[in-house]
Design an enzyme around this catalytic site. Structure first.
Site, mmCIF file in Angstrom:
data_model
loop_
_atom_site.group_PDB
_atom_site.id
_atom_site.type_symbol
_atom_site.label_atom_id
_atom_site.label_comp_id
_atom_site.label_asym_id
_atom_site.label_seq_id
_atom_site.Cartn_x
_atom_site.Cartn_y
_atom_site.Cartn_z
ATOM 1 N N ARG A 1 -12.261 -3.377 -36.829
ATOM 2 C CA ARG A 1 -11.598 -2.556 -35.814
ATOM 3 C C ARG A 1 -10.938 -3.499 -34.820
ATOM 4 O O ARG A 1 -11.405 -4.622 -34.598
ATOM 5 C CB ARG A 1 -12.592 -1.642 -35.080
ATOM 6 C CG ARG A 1 -13.012 -0.409 -35.860
ATOM 7 C CD ARG A 1 -11.841 0.557 -36.033
ATOM 8 N NE ARG A 1 -12.216 1.803 -36.675
ATOM 9 C CZ ARG A 1 -12.208 2.008 -37.981
ATOM 10 N NH1 ARG A 1 -11.880 1.004 -38.794
ATOM 11 N NH2 ARG A 1 -12.536 3.172 -38.493
ATOM 12 N N GLU B 1 -2.944 1.251 -31.682
ATOM 13 C CA GLU B 1 -2.268 1.569 -32.935
ATOM 14 C C GLU B 1 -1.455 2.853 -32.772
ATOM 15 O O GLU B 1 -1.951 3.802 -32.165
ATOM 16 C CB GLU B 1 -3.292 1.732 -34.071
ATOM 17 C CG GLU B 1 -4.073 0.449 -34.364
ATOM 18 C CD GLU B 1 -5.094 0.616 -35.484
ATOM 19 O OE1 GLU B 1 -5.132 1.705 -36.106
ATOM 20 O OE2 GLU B 1 -5.854 -0.332 -35.733
ATOM 21 N N HIS C 1 -3.134 -0.679 -40.664
ATOM 22 C CA HIS C 1 -4.458 -0.067 -40.848
ATOM 23 C C HIS C 1 -4.531 0.591 -42.231
ATOM 24 O O HIS C 1 -4.977 1.728 -42.387
ATOM 25 C CB HIS C 1 -4.741 0.962 -39.753
ATOM 26 C CG HIS C 1 -6.211 1.196 -39.549
ATOM 27 N ND1 HIS C 1 -6.758 1.526 -38.330
ATOM 28 C CD2 HIS C 1 -7.267 1.149 -40.407
ATOM 29 C CE1 HIS C 1 -8.065 1.677 -38.434
ATOM 30 N NE2 HIS C 1 -8.402 1.449 -39.697
#
Length: 313
Positions: free
Chosen positions: A231, A260, A279
């Site tokens: 993360r 993000e 991601h």
């Protein structure tokens, strides 16, 4: 939830990973379950459970008994509030090992063989043979994997398969066949000091937030690469940019970020020695089927009155 009729809603946010209809198709023949595609956050009337990518406050106001998150990370969910409301939360930990492991191996190969540089040269039709010292092979290099759950072991098995020396960091020193040397988190700087690659696969928690900062980056070799598929909050992003710009480490492959989508104005977009992916390390066409298998398992457990697999709350 009654045992004779479970109504499970599929939140439209799962379309970030796969079409809701695909998951509905995968679950279509599950006995005693009615699966419905939701129109939006508030479309929870009559639902016993929800399968979702994201959290919505509407879930707390609904009469839900179970939420399944299609991600492994559930840091966006208010765990205490869900517990008080009696809503069980499960995640999709365990479905990403192969995909993330393959992605990480791809990062390592790109850096070792300079594949990302050649690809970047294509638009300009630049034909340049690498300098003698620029490329290397993975065999004999050391990778340190921080976090040895499903994701981490997906990385270590692949690293071992290409002849790398594998170190790992985990809280419990239980031996793992694909790991040569084990360290505990209090020895993190020692663990990363000799590694050509440092790969982060830990979940985000108060304990792991900013796990890698200026001190840990300074402990790494100047020819080492950082890979983050955990993360964004696990790494102090400002400290990482400083280390990259100062040449304190050789580069980084980053799939996750503090914010993000990654903002346009971050220096990470401009650095030649940084690989940015959206991601997507766990993305695979088989994702919906793997999530469906978890849901099927938990539906069986609900029927039998057992505790749920991957239960967070």
């Amino acid at each position: 939830m009654s045992e004779d009729r479970l109504v499970l809603g599929i939140h439209p946010s799962v379309s970030e990973l796969f079409p809701p209809s695909k998951l509905r198709e995968e679950l279509g023949d599950v006995p005693v379950v009615v699966v419905e595609e939701m129109d939006g956050d508030a479309d929870t009337d009559g639902l016993d459970g929800v399968v979702t990518f994201t959290y919505s406050e509407a879930f707390l106001d609904a009469d839900l008994q179970w939420i399944h998150c299609v991600l492994a990370g559930v840091d966006a969910f208010p765990l205490d509030d869900l517990e008080r409301a009696g809503i069980r939360l499960t995640n999709s930990s365990g479905v990403h090992g192969d995909a993330v492991g393959d992605t990480v191996l791809g990062y390592l190969l790109q850096f070792a063989r300079r594949l990302h540089v050649y690809r970047d040269n294509e638009p300009e039709r630049t034909w340049r043979y690498p300098d003698w010292h620029e490329t290397f092979t993975l065999s004999g290099e050391t990778v340190c994997v921080v976090g040895l759950g499903t994701l981490g072991q997906g990385v270590t098995s692949r690293a071992q398969g290409v002849g790398m020396d594998v170190a790992g960091v985990r809280r419990t020193p239980t031996p793992i066949p694909s790991v040569d040397d084990l360290y505990t988190p209090d020895a993190l700087t020692e663990a990363v000091a000799d590694a050509r690659f440092v790969v982060l696969t830990v979940p985000l928690s108060e304990r792991t937030r900013d796990l890698v900062g200026a001190d840990e980056l300074a402990a790494m070799r100047d020819d080492a690469y950082l890979v983050n598929v955990a993360r964004g909050g696990v790494v102090d992003q400002d400290a990482l940019v400083d280390a990259l710009e100062a040449g304190e480490i050789a580069g980084a492959a980053l799939d996750v970020f503090e914010e993000e989508p990654l903002p346009d104005d971050t220096p990470l977009w401009e650095l030649e020695n940084v690989i940015v992916t959206p991601h997507a390390a766990g993305a695979t066409r088989d994702y919906a089927g793997r999530v469906a298998a978890l849901i099927r398992e938990n539906l069986t457990r609900i029927r039998d009155g057992d505790s749920l697999a991957n239960q967070v709350v």
